[in-house]
Design a protein around this motif. Structure first.
Motif, PDB file in Angstrom:
ATOM      1  N   THR A  29       0.847  -1.217   0.000  1.00  0.00           N
ATOM      2  CA  THR A  29       0.000   0.000   0.000  1.00  0.00           C
ATOM      3  C   THR A  29       0.877   1.260   0.000  1.00  0.00           C
ATOM      4  O   THR A  29       0.555   2.247  -0.667  1.00  0.00           O
ATOM      5  CB  THR A  29      -0.925   0.034   1.230  1.00  0.00           C
ATOM      6  N   GLY A  30       1.997   1.226   0.731  1.00  0.00           N
ATOM      7  CA  GLY A  30       2.917   2.374   0.756  1.00  0.00           C
ATOM      8  C   GLY A  30       3.537   2.598  -0.610  1.00  0.00           C
ATOM      9  O   GLY A  30       3.745   3.737  -1.052  1.00  0.00           O
ATOM     10  N   LEU A  31       3.819   1.487  -1.298  1.00  0.00           N
ATOM     11  CA  LEU A  31       4.446   1.602  -2.624  1.00  0.00           C
ATOM     12  C   LEU A  31       3.465   2.217  -3.629  1.00  0.00           C
ATOM     13  O   LEU A  31       3.837   3.070  -4.441  1.00  0.00           O
ATOM     14  CB  LEU A  31       4.926   0.217  -3.094  1.00  0.00           C
ATOM     15  N   VAL A  32       2.213   1.790  -3.575  1.00  0.00           N
ATOM     16  CA  VAL A  32       1.191   2.372  -4.454  1.00  0.00           C
ATOM     17  C   VAL A  32       1.077   3.878  -4.176  1.00  0.00           C
ATOM     18  O   VAL A  32       1.004   4.698  -5.088  1.00  0.00           O
ATOM     19  CB  VAL A  32      -0.179   1.665  -4.244  1.00  0.00           C
ATOM     20  N   ASN A  33       1.136   4.221  -2.901  1.00  0.00           N
ATOM     21  CA  ASN A  33       1.096   5.632  -2.520  1.00  0.00           C
ATOM     22  C   ASN A  33       2.278   6.403  -3.129  1.00  0.00           C
ATOM     23  O   ASN A  33       2.114   7.509  -3.651  1.00  0.00           O
ATOM     24  CB  ASN A  33       1.124   5.754  -0.997  1.00  0.00           C
TER      25      ASN A  33
END
Lengths: 616, 202
Positions: A452-456
């Protein structure tokens, strides 16, 4: 056959606390179990993993605790007896489903095992998860020894089914990792398939439904109070005028201290096993005849405050104390000496604690700090990143063996707060500063909460390099599988989710896959990613050597040695890498051939090419 | 009535398994048993101590109180002293494998490993009887350093300090250790038993 499937009731077996919990679940007819591993809870799912291979018990390592809780909820709401296990900080991750699962309740017994870690033996904080029982209004049981860990696990399933609520079973490191005798009970047959009955006004938590469900939860809470009042898990021992209240492992310390101080006739002990909801009437009956009360509970003054509230409401004016007596504090775990001293001080008993040993004449004792293993590929990755980024860059890191990269000489680690925080905090660091940012995360942690952090990072256009250290397993907690592992390493026919595919699927354009033992190529990739104007990901792939040995894939490489004819004693090897296979004899570095796995990294670092493979 | 035993060593030496087997033996002989393993973030290369408590009557807590140790079985001398400074008392007896394993800080030249003489006299100061043995050599002679733990347990049984029978223990080795090592484990245990009277000065 797995030893926990031994079908001979009455037999006494030496079990680890966590094994006792697993056995208790099997005796309750457990059909479905999930987890994300975390010390000190990991040995519970290890039993289920093995047992699921030889029975129809369903078990899975889920991607994180929130997922594990929700998978388990689906099964429990359908009508299967279900267990989900996690460490204390894992319950933070699973707190979202927990809070509303308390509203929906469950159809069949569901037990949530939560392992706290006072003293932080292997955790980032020592939060007291008794507060989660209060936050969610869910019942909590706190066993005090291995026998109770088995028996009360079974009782937790029954309680859960009676109340139609998940029940939290709380342990601490000291209990999870104690070994003791356990008398086995009968194994109940499992019900492994069921049919879900639709009931949207119980299960679909839109506001109108949840308003009713919250009322239902409070009614169940009242029932739970009744059960707590009458539970044999809450027990008054003795009838003296001095009160002591204790939970969990502290009960043992109290019993031991009372016997050792010879005050059995003077004390009344309230053992709180069914610790939430508190048995209010029982507490009043307990306190009424007493002169004063000492609460012996590790971490936060939870019971102490609740007893004070109960006393105030019922007009009792006796003194109630806990934290601040002797060495009893909110910090760390208690021990027998500390509890003995606290009891002696509070009740003014003449007691001389043994004096500590005078060590002034003794030699200094060098410690044995944790360290990356000999040949650990993380060391090579850290070295390569450091060569390129120097010392000014910011290196958010994450939770796993590689957190140890923070130690010198690697010194790669500037922030660790929780699983997945390396990726998201890099977004903040790279925006707030003009410093370069290169962060580290392990493969299992990436699946747990890095995605999720990477998508962000992709969507919000953050610029940094994320290094995913893919060692093919969840190494730190004992080599459990995760979605990215090779199926052949688990013995299960489960599809592999490739880290690289996920990264590309998230929309990362600059992706490098490296083998960290090849320093030159790894350094080239790191340099390219640093120079790239945007978000880069480096996937650094090499098996954890301990895991490789376990699955029969150990490197067939010869160990290395230092050629004394060539060595000019720069000591780059030991000063920059500090591999535990290296040691100094006088002024000369040597390599212990029994520890060296032949990773070749030090040979590539040596400016004189003096480190060479042993012949033959 | 009870006996407080600590089995300590460096992670990877097999002391946790030793504690587990000893506790099983205690349980089979009708004692109440608790074992508390104390280790930190790392199990390999770190200090590891197992508190083994054999007793009759009510259950004792999984940690031994300070300065209440009866018997120490140490797989490494520095770890022996580390434990004794916390738990040793006048009556403590110890069996110590006198083969240093250097901590990483010593290997890298940042710290000194204590001189043998100093280490021994500090240890003897904190015990009533101490036997320094070379169990590492015995394990190596048997061809596998992994059996060090069985040599140590053999020496403990040979000392006569614990009320447990070596014969029963061999059957526990039979039933509880890996099939590949079983035979060698028993050999190692028997070699440990015989260390008494030679270089075991009890």
């Amino acid at each position: 056959m797995h030893k926990l499937l031994t079908d001979s009731p009455g037999t006494e077996m030496l079990l680890l606390g966590n094994e006792a919990i697993a056995r208790g679940a099997l005796e309750a007819g457990l059909a479905f179990a999930t987890c994300y591993p975390g010390t000190p809870s990991s040995e519970i799912p290890e039993q289920f993993f093995a047992i699921s291979k030889e029975t129809d018990l369903y078990f899975e390592y889920s991607t994180n605790e929130k997922v594990a809780m929700e998978v388990a909820a689906g099964a429990a709401i359908s009508g299967l007896r279900t267990m989900v296990t996690m460490k204390h900080v894992g319950l933070n991750v699973a707190a979202d489903p927990l809070m509303t699962l308390a509203y929906t309740g469950v159809e069949a017994g569901m037990v949530i095992v939560n392992a706290d870690d006072p003293y932080l033996f292997s955790s980032q904080n020592e939060q007291d998860n008794r507060y989660y029982a209060r936050l969610s209004s869910l019942p909590m049981l706190e066993p005090t020894n291995t026998q109770e860990m088995k028996d009360w696990t079974k009782a937790a399933f029954e309680l859960s089914e009676e109340l139609k609520l998940p029940v939290i079973l709380r342990t601490t490191t000291r209990l999870a990792h104690v070994r003791g005798g356990v008398k086995l009970g009968e194994l109940q047959p499992r019900k492994v398939k069921t049919t879900f009955k639709k009931d949207p006004f119980h299960y679909v938590c839109v506001p109108a439904v949840s308003r009713e469900l919250h009322k239902l939860l409070l009614r169940k809470y009242d029932q739970a109070v009744e059960k707590s009042e009458n539970s044999p898990m809450n027990e008054i021992i003795g009838n003296g005028p001095w009160g002591i209240v204790a939970n969990g492992v502290s009960v043992n310390y109290v019993m031991d201290a009372v016997s050792d101080l010879g005050i059995e006739d003077k004390v009344s002990i309230l053992k709180l096993g069914f610790s939430y909801p508190m048995p209010r009437d029982l507490c009043v009956r307990f306190m009424e005849p007493l002169e004063k009360v000492l609460v012996v509970e590790e971490l936060e003054p939870v019971v102490e405050h609740e007893l004070k509230t109960i006393a105030q409401e019922t007009g009792l004016t006796l003194e109630i104390k806990g934290k601040g007596v002797g060495e009893l504090s909110r910090l760390f775990e208690y021990n027998p000496g500390m509890v003995r001293k606290g009891i002696a001080e509070y009740f003014e008993i003449d007691y001389k604690a043994p004096l500590p040993v005078d060590t002034s004449d003794f030699p200094a004792l060098p410690g044995r700090p944790p360290n990356l293993c000999a040949g650990c590929p993380h060391r090579a990755t850290f070295y390569a990143v450091k060569q390129v980024y120097g010392t000014d860059a910011i290196h958010p890191t994450d939770i796993g063996c590689y957190t140890l990269g923070l130690l010198p000489p690697l010194s790669m680690g500037d922030l660790v707060i929780c699983m997945g925080s390396s990726v998201s905090s890099s977004c903040g660091f790279s925006r707030a500063t003009d410093q370069k940012v290169a962060s580290f995360i392990g493969d299992s942690t990436f699946f747990h909460s890095g995605i999720t952090g990477l998508v962000n990072a992709v969507h919000n256009n953050h610029k940094f390099t994320l290094v995913i250290m893919d060692n093919g397993t969840t190494a730190m907690t004992g080599h459990q599988p995760h979605p990215g592992v090779e199926p052949e390493t688990t013995g299960l026919d489960l599809p592999k989710v490739s880290v690289e595919d996920v990264v590309r699927g998230c929309g990362v354009k600059d992706v490098h896959v490296v083998r960290p033992y090849n320093l030159k190529k790894t350094i080239e990739a790191v340099r390219a990613s640093m120079e790239y104007d945007g978000l880069s990901v480096i996937v650094s792939k090499e098996y954890c050597p301990l895991f490789a040995r376990r699955i029969g894939k150990a490197r067939k490489a010869r160990p290395f040695y230092v050629n004394l004819d060539k060595c000019k004693n720069h000591r780059d090897c030991i000063n920059l890498l500090a591999c535990p296979a290296m040691f100094l004899e006088g002024e000369q570095v040597h390599i212990d051939k029994n520890l060296c796995i032949g990773c070749t990294v030090c040979a590539q670092v040596c400016p004189e090419n003096a480190i060479m493979p042993l012949k033959g | 009535m009870g006996i407080n035993i600590i089995i300590t060593g460096v992670g990877g030496q097999g002391n946790v398994l030793a504690a587990k087997l000893l506790a099983t033996a205690g349980l089979e002989a009708g004692w109440e048993v608790t074992v508390g393993d104390v280790f930190g973030l790392t199990q390999r290369g770190g200090s590891v101590a197992s508190h083994v408590r054999l007793f009759k009557g009510y259950l004792l807590p999984p940690l031994i109180p300070c300065r209440s140790l009866d018997i120490l079985v140490a797989f490494e001398p520095l770890e022996a002293l580390r434990i004794l400074t916390q738990f040793g008392r006048e009556t403590t007896r110890a069996i110590i494998n006198d083969q240093p394993v250097w901590p990483i800080g010593v290997q890298a030249g940042r710290f000194q490993y204590p001189e043998a003489q100093e280490l021994h006299s500090a240890i003897e100061n904190l015990t009533s009887k101490t036997a320094f043995i070379n169990a590492t050599r015995v394990a190596k002679e048997l061809g596998n350093i992994q059996v060090l733990n069985m040599v140590m347990l053999g020496a403990l049984y040979g000392s006569g300090w614990i009320p447990l029978s070596p014969r029963t223990f061999e059957s526990i080795i039979q039933s509880s250790t890996s099939s590949q090592l079983r035979g060698l484990n028993i050999k190692a245990f028997r070699r440990g038993l015989k260390l008494k009277g030679s270089n075991l000065h009890i």
